[in-house]
Design an enzyme around this catalytic site. Structure first.
Site, short mmCIF file in Angstrom:
data_model
loop_
_atom_site.label_atom_id
_atom_site.label_comp_id
_atom_site.label_asym_id
_atom_site.label_seq_id
_atom_site.Cartn_x
_atom_site.Cartn_y
_atom_site.Cartn_z
CG ASP A 150 -2.21 0.47 0.99
OD1 ASP A 150 -2.24 1.50 0.11
OD2 ASP A 150 -3.09 0.24 1.50
CG ASP A 245 -8.95 1.54 -0.89
OD1 ASP A 245 -8.08 1.56 -1.71
OD2 ASP A 245 -8.99 1.50 0.24
#
Ligand SMILES: *[C@@H]1O[C@H](CO)[C@@H](O)[C@H](O)[C@H]1NC(C)=O
Ligand SMILES: *[C@@H]1O[C@H](CO)[C@@H](O)[C@H](O)[C@H]1NC(C)=O
Ligand SMILES: *[C@@H]1O[C@H](CO)[C@@H](O)[C@H](O)[C@H]1NC(C)=O
Ligand SMILES: *[C@@H]1O[C@H](CO)[C@@H](O)[C@H](O)[C@H]1NC(C)=O
Ligand SMILES: *[C@@H]1O[C@H](CO)[C@@H](O)[C@H](O)[C@H]1NC(C)=O
Ligand SMILES: *[C@@H]1O[C@H](CO)[C@@H](O)[C@H](O)[C@H]1NC(C)=O
Ligand SMILES: *[C@@H]1O[C@H](CO)[C@@H](O)[C@H](O)[C@H]1NC(C)=O
Ligand SMILES: *[C@@H]1O[C@H](CO)[C@@H](O)[C@H](O)[C@H]1NC(C)=O
Ligand SMILES: *[C@@H]1O[C@H](CO)[C@@H](O)[C@H](O)[C@H]1NC(C)=O
Ligand SMILES: *[C@@H]1O[C@H](CO)[C@@H](O)[C@H](O)[C@H]1NC(C)=O
Length: 431
Positions: A150, A245
């Protein structure tokens, strides 16, 4: 944007793509991840339950293999004071990650873990920057097979000099019109090589750390499409996110579909745009929306990572995840390219539009030419697939043998094309 990406592919990516042993990463990854189902509420019980469900529901048999533990698995307060190693939170993982990995491997599945190319993960847990080699060695010793990396808490001295346009509502680099951000003083000069950016280097260090281990670990980049990752992703990881996301509602699925539809030149064997994990089973997606979500994620050759609690997944949604024709398209060993739009439909061709993306798509596969027609409107409408418009179909013929990808029904030899009513947000698929 489209043209410059195609150019970069030839100049940069062909050189040293991330080709791993045993074919790992050649095809889009298939698996399950804890985040969309549980967020931070994970422990070894729900991870192992998911692994067992992959087997008992027949998902393993159709190719799903990775069980990925997302954020919040580590001891939050810090690393081992003596060794500097990252530690699994013992209340959540009494067997440790290695104990869980052993049990997942016993089921014939593989195991993934999560980190961040910053000082903390997005949930505020210890992360990898400055610890790449130690953590890669720790993950390898635990038996990790997949690493999702991430992009939270990037230290100030690792930021990029320039900012690349990401036309995504979740990112701050707007406003954008028709896929192009408004000019800004932080724009890179024309022809700038984003593979030399600090973002690219942060991910390269981790790639090298993983490659230094005596273990094949698939590398999944999650840097939200920044720093023009399509230019250098193929040399760095096996897949790379192209957006912020996903959410479990149609507007967001359509938005990501639209964004990715302009970036598909960077998809082929060993390197895949990641449209983010599946939301089937979550939020308020209807059956029709779930079908479309899965059909396009498979057709675009995104990794297909299930993100729902499998024990409660209704049978009709499970059937979507197991769709034989779409999985075969995704996992084709001969044709590495994705399906692409051949006509936008509701909007003029090449329109960047978050609510009404391209509707008519086709792609070549071993089983034949896959053709999809999506209804992006809020009403039921008629959609018409005309053979003469579909690229890859033999122009000399006006009749083709057709199969419906949802029912599996053979429709025989069909002349000219197919005209059919399509429910709002649904997709017809023919092969
Ligand atoms: C490391 O030491 C600090 C200070 O003594 C302590 O608060 C912390 O809990 C220790 N961390 C671990 C993971 O043991
Ligand atoms: C994991 O969480 C579930 C539900 O919150 C709980 O029932 C179970 O006991 C927990 N398992 C462990 C190992 O903490
Ligand atoms: C990377 O970060 C360094 C240190 O903060 C900075 O001097 C440099 O300009 C950055 N490089 C690029 C290519 O953005
Ligand atoms: C940022 O600082 C760290 C720690 O001092 C250093 O290791 C790293 O190389 C620096 N990053 C850049 C891009 O200069
Ligand atoms: C690498 O791993 C393989 C398989 O686990 C093992 O047989 C081999 O001895 C290892 N090699 C080294 C150098 O550790
Ligand atoms: C990515 O690299 C692999 C391996 O070199 C290559 O087969 C593939 O075509 C590359 N992808 C693209 C889009 O160029
Ligand atoms: C689904 O949920 C989203 C987010 O809460 C909401 O904006 C949207 O209106 C909902 N859609 C339907 C059809 O209820
Ligand atoms: C959007 O951009 C594409 C490609 O640059 C162009 O062909 C198209 O006409 C534009 N559409 C609109 C609505 O401006
Ligand atoms: C997206 O397309 C729809 C259908 O053509 C249109 O109504 C809407 O205004 C477009 N959205 C934007 C932001 O242009
Ligand atoms: C749209 O089609 C679905 C499925 O055939 C049907 O259930 C629904 O009633 C239709 N909606 C409208 C407004 O006709």
């Amino acid at each position: 944007m489209y043209i410059s990406i195609a150019f970069a592919l030839f100049s940069v990516q062909a050189i040293n793509a991330l080709v791993l042993k045993h074919g790992v990463g050649k095809l889009p990854a298939l698996g399950w991840n804890s985040w969309n189902a549980f967020g931070c509420n994970i422990n070894e019980t729900n991870i192992l339950t998911a692994a067992n469900q992959l087997v008992s529901l027949g998902l393993k048999d159709v190719g799903y293999e990775y069980v990925n533990i997302d954020d919040c698995w580590a001891v939050k307060t810090g690393r081992d004071n003596l060794t500097g190693q990252i530690l699994p939170e013992p209340t959540k993982f009494p067997s440790g990650i290695s104990g869980v990995a052993d049990q997942i491997h016993t089921l014939g599945l593989k195991v993934g873990i999560y980190g961040s190319a910053g000082t903390e993960t997005c949930g505020g847990y210890p992360a990898q920057i400055g610890h790449e080699y130690l953590d890669a060695a720790t993950f390898a010793s635990w038996g990790i097979d997949y690493f999702k990396y991430d992009n939270c808490y990037v230290p100030a001295n690792w930021t990029d000099k320039y900012v690349a346009c990401v036309p995504d509502q979740w990112q701050k680099y707007g406003p954008y019109i028709n896929g192009t951000c408004a000019p800004s003083t932080s724009d890179a000069p024309p022809g700038y090589d984003w593979s030399q950016s600090n973002t690219s280097h942060r991910y390269e260090i981790m790639r090298d750390a993983l490659l230094a281990q005596n273990r094949t670990i698939l590398f999944s980049l999650c840097e939200w499409g920044q720093a023009d990752v399509e230019e250098w992703g193929n040399a760095t990881g096996n897949s790379w996110r192209i957006s912020g996301d996903i959410n479990p509602w149609w507007a967001r699925v359509a938005e990501i579909l639209n964004e990715n539809s302009f970036l598909l030149n960077s998809v082929n064997f060993w390197g895949h745009n990641d449209a983010d994990m599946l939301e089937i089973g979550n939020g308020n997606l209807t059956l029709a929306e779930s079908r479309s979500h899965f059909a396009f994620w498979a057709a675009m050759k995104s990794p297909l990572i299930i993100g729902t609690e499998l024990e409660t997944l209704p049978a009709n949604l499970l059937d979507i995840l197991k769709n034989k024709y779409l999985l075969e398209f995704s996992q084709d060993e001969v044709y590495g390219g994705p399906a692409t739009p051949y006509k936008w439909g509701t909007n003029p061709d090449w329109t960047f539009n978050a609510t009404n993306p391209a509707e008519y798509w086709s792609g070549v596969s071993t089983a034949g030419v896959l053709v999809l027609a999506l209804n992006t409107l809020d009403t039921n409408v008629t959609r018409e697939i005309r053979w003469s418009e579909v690229p890859h179909l033999d122009a000399g013929s006006d009749a083709f043998t057709v199969k419906d990808i949802w029912s599996g029904k053979n429709l025989g030899c069909v002349q000219e094309g197919i005209k059919t009513m399509v429910e709002s947000h649904d997709t017809v698929g023919k092969l």
